[in-house]
Design an enzyme around this catalytic site. Structure first.
Site, PDB file in Angstrom:
ATOM      1  N   ILE A  61       0.829  -1.209   0.000  1.00  0.00           N
ATOM      2  CA  ILE A  61       0.000   0.000   0.000  1.00  0.00           C
ATOM      3  C   ILE A  61       0.868   1.266   0.000  1.00  0.00           C
ATOM      4  N   ASP A 106       8.667  -5.588  -7.031  1.00  0.00           N
ATOM      5  CA  ASP A 106       8.319  -6.370  -5.844  1.00  0.00           C
ATOM      6  C   ASP A 106       8.787  -7.803  -6.015  1.00  0.00           C
ATOM      7  N   SER A 113       2.571  -7.294   4.153  1.00  0.00           N
ATOM      8  CA  SER A 113       1.525  -7.051   5.149  1.00  0.00           C
ATOM      9  C   SER A 113       0.224  -6.590   4.493  1.00  0.00           C
ATOM     10  N   THR A 114       0.345  -5.819   3.421  1.00  0.00           N
ATOM     11  CA  THR A 114      -0.846  -5.278   2.767  1.00  0.00           C
ATOM     12  C   THR A 114      -1.734  -6.390   2.222  1.00  0.00           C
ATOM     13  N   HIS A 147       1.392 -10.788  14.695  1.00  0.00           N
ATOM     14  CA  HIS A 147       0.186 -10.285  15.354  1.00  0.00           C
ATOM     15  C   HIS A 147      -0.954 -11.171  14.871  1.00  0.00           C
ATOM     16  N   TYR A 198      -9.473  -5.815  18.480  1.00  0.00           N
ATOM     17  CA  TYR A 198     -10.276  -5.042  17.534  1.00  0.00           C
ATOM     18  C   TYR A 198     -11.048  -6.007  16.637  1.00  0.00           C
ATOM     19  N   TRP A 205       1.387   2.171   8.639  1.00  0.00           N
ATOM     20  CA  TRP A 205       0.120   1.447   8.643  1.00  0.00           C
ATOM     21  C   TRP A 205      -0.654   1.780   7.374  1.00  0.00           C
ATOM     22  N   ASP A 247      15.500  25.406  15.814  1.00  0.00           N
ATOM     23  CA  ASP A 247      16.162  26.635  16.254  1.00  0.00           C
ATOM     24  C   ASP A 247      17.469  26.268  16.941  1.00  0.00           C
ATOM     25  N   THR A 257      21.336  27.679  18.729  1.00  0.00           N
ATOM     26  CA  THR A 257      22.182  28.752  19.222  1.00  0.00           C
ATOM     27  C   THR A 257      23.578  28.508  18.663  1.00  0.00           C
ATOM     28  N   GLY A 305      24.244  24.674  19.453  1.00  0.00           N
ATOM     29  CA  GLY A 305      23.275  23.973  20.305  1.00  0.00           C
ATOM     30  C   GLY A 305      22.050  23.658  19.472  1.00  0.00           C
ATOM     31  N   GLU A 365      25.400  28.879  30.642  1.00  0.00           N
ATOM     32  CA  GLU A 365      25.589  27.456  30.401  1.00  0.00           C
ATOM     33  C   GLU A 365      27.094  27.236  30.469  1.00  0.00           C
TER      34      GLU A 365
HETATM   35  P1  FAD Z   1       4.036  -4.426   2.603  1.00  0.00           P
HETATM   36  O1  FAD Z   1       2.626  -4.547   2.224  1.00  0.00           O
HETATM   37  O2  FAD Z   1       4.611  -5.495   3.444  1.00  0.00           O
HETATM   38  O3  FAD Z   1       4.826  -4.304   1.262  1.00  0.00           O
HETATM   39  C1  FAD Z   1       6.225  -4.430   1.201  1.00  0.00           C
HETATM   40  C2  FAD Z   1       6.561  -5.108  -0.084  1.00  0.00           C
HETATM   41  O4  FAD Z   1       7.965  -5.058  -0.280  1.00  0.00           O
HETATM   42  C3  FAD Z   1       6.180  -6.574  -0.066  1.00  0.00           C
HETATM   43  O5  FAD Z   1       5.216  -6.803  -1.064  1.00  0.00           O
HETATM   44  C4  FAD Z   1       7.490  -7.284  -0.327  1.00  0.00           C
HETATM   45  O6  FAD Z   1       7.348  -8.402  -1.194  1.00  0.00           O
HETATM   46  C5  FAD Z   1       8.330  -6.206  -0.972  1.00  0.00           C
HETATM   47  N1  FAD Z   1       9.762  -6.405  -0.789  1.00  0.00           N
HETATM   48  C6  FAD Z   1      10.438  -6.586   0.369  1.00  0.00           C
HETATM   49  N2  FAD Z   1      11.743  -6.750   0.122  1.00  0.00           N
HETATM   50  C7  FAD Z   1      11.905  -6.655  -1.210  1.00  0.00           C
HETATM   51  C8  FAD Z   1      13.028  -6.720  -2.081  1.00  0.00           C
HETATM   52  N3  FAD Z   1      14.270  -6.919  -1.611  1.00  0.00           N
HETATM   53  N4  FAD Z   1      12.830  -6.604  -3.404  1.00  0.00           N
HETATM   54  C9  FAD Z   1      11.578  -6.387  -3.894  1.00  0.00           C
HETATM   55  N5  FAD Z   1      10.487  -6.322  -3.128  1.00  0.00           N
HETATM   56  C10 FAD Z   1      10.650  -6.444  -1.797  1.00  0.00           C
HETATM   57  N6  FAD Z   1      -2.871  -1.490   9.295  1.00  0.00           N
HETATM   58  C11 FAD Z   1      -3.936  -0.680   9.373  1.00  0.00           C
HETATM   59  O7  FAD Z   1      -3.834   0.498   9.090  1.00  0.00           O
HETATM   60  N7  FAD Z   1      -5.144  -1.133   9.793  1.00  0.00           N
HETATM   61  C12 FAD Z   1      -5.323  -2.434  10.130  1.00  0.00           C
HETATM   62  O8  FAD Z   1      -6.412  -2.834  10.511  1.00  0.00           O
HETATM   63  C13 FAD Z   1      -4.213  -3.297  10.082  1.00  0.00           C
HETATM   64  N8  FAD Z   1      -4.339  -4.583  10.472  1.00  0.00           N
HETATM   65  C14 FAD Z   1      -3.279  -5.431  10.358  1.00  0.00           C
HETATM   66  C15 FAD Z   1      -3.462  -6.763  10.698  1.00  0.00           C
HETATM   67  C16 FAD Z   1      -2.418  -7.651  10.578  1.00  0.00           C
HETATM   68  C17 FAD Z   1      -2.637  -9.079  10.937  1.00  0.00           C
HETATM   69  C18 FAD Z   1      -1.155  -7.191  10.123  1.00  0.00           C
HETATM   70  C19 FAD Z   1      -0.008  -8.113   9.996  1.00  0.00           C
HETATM   71  C20 FAD Z   1      -0.975  -5.861   9.801  1.00  0.00           C
HETATM   72  C21 FAD Z   1      -2.028  -4.962   9.918  1.00  0.00           C
HETATM   73  N9  FAD Z   1      -1.892  -3.629   9.593  1.00  0.00           N
HETATM   74  C22 FAD Z   1      -2.974  -2.793   9.637  1.00  0.00           C
HETATM   75  C23 FAD Z   1      -0.587  -3.070   9.193  1.00  0.00           C
HETATM   76  C24 FAD Z   1      -0.504  -2.972   7.685  1.00  0.00           C
HETATM   77  O9  FAD Z   1      -0.857  -4.168   7.106  1.00  0.00           O
HETATM   78  C25 FAD Z   1       0.890  -2.613   7.255  1.00  0.00           C
HETATM   79  O10 FAD Z   1       1.405  -1.585   8.069  1.00  0.00           O
HETATM   80  C26 FAD Z   1       0.926  -2.139   5.816  1.00  0.00           C
HETATM   81  O11 FAD Z   1       0.261  -3.042   4.993  1.00  0.00           O
HETATM   82  C27 FAD Z   1       2.349  -1.983   5.351  1.00  0.00           C
HETATM   83  O12 FAD Z   1       2.359  -1.700   3.977  1.00  0.00           O
HETATM   84  P2  FAD Z   1       3.724  -1.609   3.189  1.00  0.00           P
HETATM   85  O13 FAD Z   1       3.403  -1.245   1.792  1.00  0.00           O
HETATM   86  O14 FAD Z   1       4.654  -0.763   3.937  1.00  0.00           O
HETATM   87  O15 FAD Z   1       4.372  -3.062   3.326  1.00  0.00           O
HETATM   88  N1  THG Z   2      20.796  26.390  24.828  1.00  0.00           N
HETATM   89  C1  THG Z   2      21.670  26.230  23.824  1.00  0.00           C
HETATM   90  N2  THG Z   2      21.268  25.791  22.618  1.00  0.00           N
HETATM   91  C2  THG Z   2      19.969  25.469  22.396  1.00  0.00           C
HETATM   92  C3  THG Z   2      19.026  25.633  23.412  1.00  0.00           C
HETATM   93  C4  THG Z   2      19.478  26.101  24.666  1.00  0.00           C
HETATM   94  N3  THG Z   2      19.596  25.008  21.188  1.00  0.00           N
HETATM   95  C5  THG Z   2      18.312  24.404  21.042  1.00  0.00           C
HETATM   96  C6  THG Z   2      17.262  25.162  21.800  1.00  0.00           C
HETATM   97  N4  THG Z   2      17.696  25.349  23.172  1.00  0.00           N
HETATM   98  C7  THG Z   2      17.079  26.483  21.157  1.00  0.00           C
HETATM   99  N5  THG Z   2      16.005  27.253  21.756  1.00  0.00           N
HETATM  100  C8  THG Z   2      16.180  28.473  22.309  1.00  0.00           C
HETATM  101  C9  THG Z   2      15.078  29.304  22.371  1.00  0.00           C
HETATM  102  C10 THG Z   2      15.234  30.612  22.865  1.00  0.00           C
HETATM  103  C11 THG Z   2      16.451  31.039  23.296  1.00  0.00           C
HETATM  104  C12 THG Z   2      17.530  30.186  23.294  1.00  0.00           C
HETATM  105  C13 THG Z   2      17.400  28.893  22.777  1.00  0.00           C
HETATM  106  C14 THG Z   2      16.648  32.452  23.710  1.00  0.00           C
HETATM  107  N6  THG Z   2      15.973  33.391  23.024  1.00  0.00           N
HETATM  108  C15 THG Z   2      16.160  34.804  23.174  1.00  0.00           C
HETATM  109  C16 THG Z   2      14.806  35.496  23.096  1.00  0.00           C
HETATM  110  O1  THG Z   2      13.901  34.941  22.462  1.00  0.00           O
HETATM  111  O2  THG Z   2      14.659  36.531  23.659  1.00  0.00           O
HETATM  112  C17 THG Z   2      17.038  35.253  22.031  1.00  0.00           C
HETATM  113  C18 THG Z   2      17.320  36.679  22.049  1.00  0.00           C
HETATM  114  C19 THG Z   2      18.296  37.081  20.988  1.00  0.00           C
HETATM  115  O3  THG Z   2      18.235  36.559  19.836  1.00  0.00           O
HETATM  116  O4  THG Z   2      19.115  37.903  21.272  1.00  0.00           O
HETATM  117  O5  THG Z   2      17.406  32.742  24.589  1.00  0.00           O
HETATM  118  O6  THG Z   2      18.690  26.221  25.642  1.00  0.00           O
HETATM  119  N7  THG Z   2      22.952  26.494  24.015  1.00  0.00           N
END
Ligand code: FAD
Ligand code: THG
Length: 834
Positions: free
Chosen positions: A16, A37, A47-48, A228, A262, A362, A553, A555, A567, A659
């Protein structure tokens, strides 16, 4: 490139996800798409091929809820020769415990926040009216979502394949990809038994085979294949004649989460899925991949282990008594993917450019994820925020086989549990500890876990000071849900930070060194602020995406002309910087080399913040920590208590202070010296809970929480960090195009009117008295400084005026709140600049 000038794309996997991706790419004009595939089409055996297709859209994640809504919209518009791909039978979750019933109200809040329509609480009579098989006496009520329903995933794959083929795509079955070809770090094609298929872009949509395909390029794909159980009953008399024509189901899809079950209708039978059994990890090497010709021999279907299902059958009969007359007729253990945090995996290989994955998805989210990946490939970014899906979000220690195995199994076990947003995982723990850890334990730290790190939430040792906290700073008792993973002790830590001084362990804050002659150009081209400032200055700057959305964001501390300490927020930032560094090196070698290095491990950081921070630090150092000698947003190397440190005068809690970064082996000595010197000043150790509250009061944004790629800097209140004249940077053109337009929405501060009712985040916000949610809460906390609960929320511009009366819905209750001027605390910046 293909003849049409668009990249040649190979999609691995025709489930899918792969089928949706081919459809989305060809819709955007990328017509040279080959879907390969290993299994035969159209039922290749993944799984699909056997997915029962229940689509419950409501989710704590905005992104996932929006992906589900898109899947519903898209599949509703598809058919195969008149047969529908989606049946909007509705979704019903029943509650059999008071705790569950209560929690369903929180879920309605998510539905309202993220725009899932038709969600409402129903009483037991209505549950039975909607689903007559349910025993009325067993249920306390339910959540009904009228727009949920059943996807017929295999039919949708056929419809999508046809449409994609009509636009030029090729689907090739029974062709296994056995290798990925690359040259100069770029993908060039995939290998199969019949030769190499050339490609500029390869997207692995291999579902639970993801790790094996990842191995072909040395990419770690942190998912665990798990089995499952899914069973179909024999005929149920009360279902006979209910469905007519081609419809396979009329009853709503049903969840009985208190028993991890379910249900869906299959004509006059019921299908039952169970998460109640032990986790059953599957080793890919054990699967018979030669199978797949008939549904009975699909590699993703393992033999049913009846004994695992026995308790579930009893629970199913208890809820739906009519099942007693029948039994399980067909059943299997189906394989699907689980991940360490339950999220999907989207992203590009760090080593082989052009190789992407879209896995652990999913059916529910498949069309939405595929659309986002297509946007990423074609436009360079998705209009739905993807940070929760990015493969690079995991820390290295979170991608080890041990970690993936344990956490993914735990997520399977907990999938239907009522989980508190602050609930930390219980295992594995202790994978990363700061050098202050032993001291923190002595102080009675209550730890949570994040990114593998042990992080103190608060310190029980501070409980001794609770009596001293002035009443205005204390918090009234919280209702039980908001009281979990919280403590009154937080008041001590917040109060002492604002009135004395506190020590915060900032070690887990990710920091990168970006060094070399090309470092300035790299950072300047990647972020929005002017970084060409004197060594010794720190700049707050934004990493934007091409559309001008806020990715993160940072720093940026310029320690020397060509040495920067950055940071950042997560591994996604490091990945971004590394890619950009590589690209700059290739495209603009004249700018000079750049080295990007994560120095988080091996170093530590303590935040010393509060009005007395200078009184604490200055006596411990010969360096000048005076206001004039060490300006706000300055950086310098210094020696504190005999320990070489890099000091940054920044504070995410909005107080005077620094800091202090040091090499890890000095950490304990540094902490001890600061703690001892602080004692006479009233210093305490403070944890994450106080930290989050103080930063929210100050109006500082949490990247990924308050602000994501869906928001531009101006509406987020971060326009001050954008310098459009700072040369070209990613997102600048998009921001220029916005110039002169007024934002549709704003990130606002809210104060709660009753000065008591705490909310936790993700709740819907209404204009007072309004029926439909107009926005949602991003962060929330008790403000000790103001003595009221506060929150940050996205609101449309006309509801964002200061003074606007709004309501936050919390477990079904409307809490009156008011839009307040930002920041709530210290708008004049007097606390910081003194
Ligand atoms: P897949 O459908 O597994 O497709 C992957 C494909 O890749 C396969 O066809 C495989 O052959 C191919 N492939 C792998 N390796 C290679 C390779 N090397 N070369 C070429 N082809 C390759 N989800 C929901 O949202 N609702 C539900 O109710 C739900 N119920 C579920 C119930 C069960 C019992 C199970 C097992 C799963 C359920 N899921 C459900 C989950 C859902 O089925 C999967 O998350 C979803 O189908 C994944 O899709 P996909 O395309 O990523 O993977
Ligand atoms: N410290 C350091 N790095 C960081 C963070 C931190 N990086 C990721 C994250 N935290 C970044 N987030 C912020 C958000 C706001 C400020 C600092 C880091 C901050 N803001 C002043 C203000 O909004 O007034 C800036 C003023 C100015 O630009 O002069 O201080 O915690 N090292």
């Amino acid at each position: 490139m293909s003849a049409t000038g668009t990249p040649r794309v190979v999609v691995i996997g025709a489930g899918i996800v792969g089928a949706n991706l081919a459809d989305e790419l060809t819709e955007r004009g990328w017509s040279d798409v080959t879907v390969l595939d290993a299994g035969p089409l159209p039922l290749p055996g993944g799984s699909t091929s056997h997915a029962p297709g229940l689509v419950f859209q409501t989710n704590p994640s905005k992104t996932m809820a929006e992906f589900a809504q898109y899947t519903v919209r898209k599949l509703s518009s598809l058919d195969v020769d008149g047969a529908r791909c989606f049946d909007p039978v509705g979704g019903l979750e029943v509650a059999t415990t008071a705790e569950r019933l209560h929690d369903l109200q929180r879920k309605i809040g998510w539905a309202q926040s993220w725009g899932v329509e038709g969600a409402r609480l129903v009483d037991p009579d209505e549950v039975v009216w909607l689903h007559p098989l349910v025993d009325r006496d067993r249920v306390l009520g339910g959540l009904h979502v009228s727009t949920d329903g059943l996807a017929t995933a295999t039919r949708a794959v056929v419809a999508l394949q046809r449409r994609a083929e009509s636009r030029g795509a090729r689907f090739v079955g029974s062709t296994r990809v056995t290798g990925v070809e690359s040259a100069h770090g770029r993908v060039t094609g995939v290998r199969t038994a019949s030769g190499v298929v050339p490609a500029d872009v390869v997207v692995s949509c291999a579902g639970f085979w993801g790790p094996a395909v990842g191995d072909l390029v040395g990419m770690t794909v942190p998912l665990l294949p798990l089995a499952h159980q899914y069973a179909r009953t024999g005929q149920v008399r009360s279902l006979v004649g209910r469905t007519a024509g081609t419809a396979e189901a009329r009853l709503p899809i049903l969840r009985h989460q208190d028993a991890d079950l379910y249900f869906r209708e299959h004509g006059d039978r019921l299908g039952i899925g169970s998460y109640a059994h032990r986790p059953m990890p599957v080793d890919l090497a054990d699967l018979d991949d030669s199978a797949g010709a008939t549904p009975a021999s699909m590699p993703s279907m393992l033999p049913f282990t009846e004994e695992d299902f026995a308790p579930s059958w009893a629970d199913a009969v208890a809820l739906l008594p009519d099942l007693a007359e029948t039994k399980v007729e067909e059943a299997f253990n189906g394989i699907f993917s689980f991940t360490p945090d339950g999220g999907s995996l989207v992203g590009e290989s760090p080593d082989v450019r052009g190789f992407f994955v879209a896995e652990a998805v999913w059916v529910t989210h498949s069309a939405g994820v595929a659309r986002a990946v297509a946007q990423l490939l074609v436009d360079g970014g998705s209009d739905t925020d993807l940070h929760e899906l990015e493969v690079s979000r995991f820390e290295a220690v979170q991608t080890t086989p041990e970690y993936v195995r344990e956490t993914s199994q735990q997520n399977f076990v907990e999938i239907y549990d009522v989980l508190h947003p602050l609930q930390p995982r219980t295992s594995p723990r202790g994978l990363r500890v700061s050098p202050f850890h032993a001291r923190q334990q002595e102080l009675g730290a209550v730890f949570t876990e994040g990114g593998g790190w042990e992080r103190p939430l608060w310190y029980e040792a501070n409980a001794a000071l609770l009596e001293e906290v002035p009443p205005a700073w204390r918090e009234p008792e919280r209702e039980p849900w908001a009281a979990r993973f919280h403590s009154p002790v937080v008041a001590v830590e917040a109060w002492r930070t604002r009135t004395a001084v506190a020590l915060y362990d900032m070690t887990p804050l990710r920091r990168l060194r970006v060094d070399g002659p090309g470092a300035l150009a790299l950072l300047q081209g990647l972020t929005s602020n002017q970084l060409d400032r004197k060594p010794g200055s720190v700049t707050y700057t934004l990493a934007l995406d091409a559309a001008g959305g806020v990715r993160s964001d940072w720093t940026v501390a310029r320690l020397a002309a060509a040495e920067f300490q950055v940071g950042v927020n997560s591994g996604i930032d490091e990945d971004l910087l590394r890619r950009a560094a590589r690209e700059q090196g290739e495209r603009h070698p004249e700018l000079g080399a750049v080295d990007v290095r994560d120095v988080t491990g091996g170093t530590c950081c303590v935040g010393v913040w509060g009005p007395l921070a200078r009184d604490l630090v200055q006596p411990l150092t010969r360096d000048d920590f005076s206001h004039a000698g060490f300006r706000y947003f300055g950086a310098r190397r210094a020696v504190v208590a005999g320990v070489p440190v890099t000091a940054l005068r920044v504070s995410y809690v909005g107080e005077l202070g620094w800091e202090l970064y040091a090499s890890a082996e000095h950490g304990a000595a540094l902490w001890d010296a600061l703690f001892a010197a602080g004692r006479p000043l009233g210093a305490v150790a403070a944890g994450r809970a106080a930290f989050s509250s103080l930063r929210l009061e100050k109006g500082y944004r949490l990247s990924g929480g308050d602000v994501t790629t869906e928001h531009d800097p101006y509406e987020a209140g971060l326009g001050f960090a954008v310098k459009l004249d700072a040369g070209d940077f990613v997102g600048r053109d998009a921001l220029l195009r916005k110039a002169g337009t007024s934002p549709r929405r704003r990130l606002c501060a809210l104060t709660v009117d009753d000065r008591r009712s705490v909310v936790l985040g993700r709740e819907p916000v209404f204009v007072a008295g309004g029926a439909d949610a107009v926005g949602y809460v991003t962060s929330a906390a008790w403000s000790h400084t103001l003595g009221t609960p506060v929150a940050t929320a996205w609101l449309p511009t006309d509801a964002a005026e200061v003074g606007t009366a709004v309501e936050v819905e919390y477990f079904g209750r409307r809490i009156a709140a008011t839009v307040a001027a930002e920041p709530l605390v210290d708008p004049g910046m007097e606390r910081l600049r003194r």
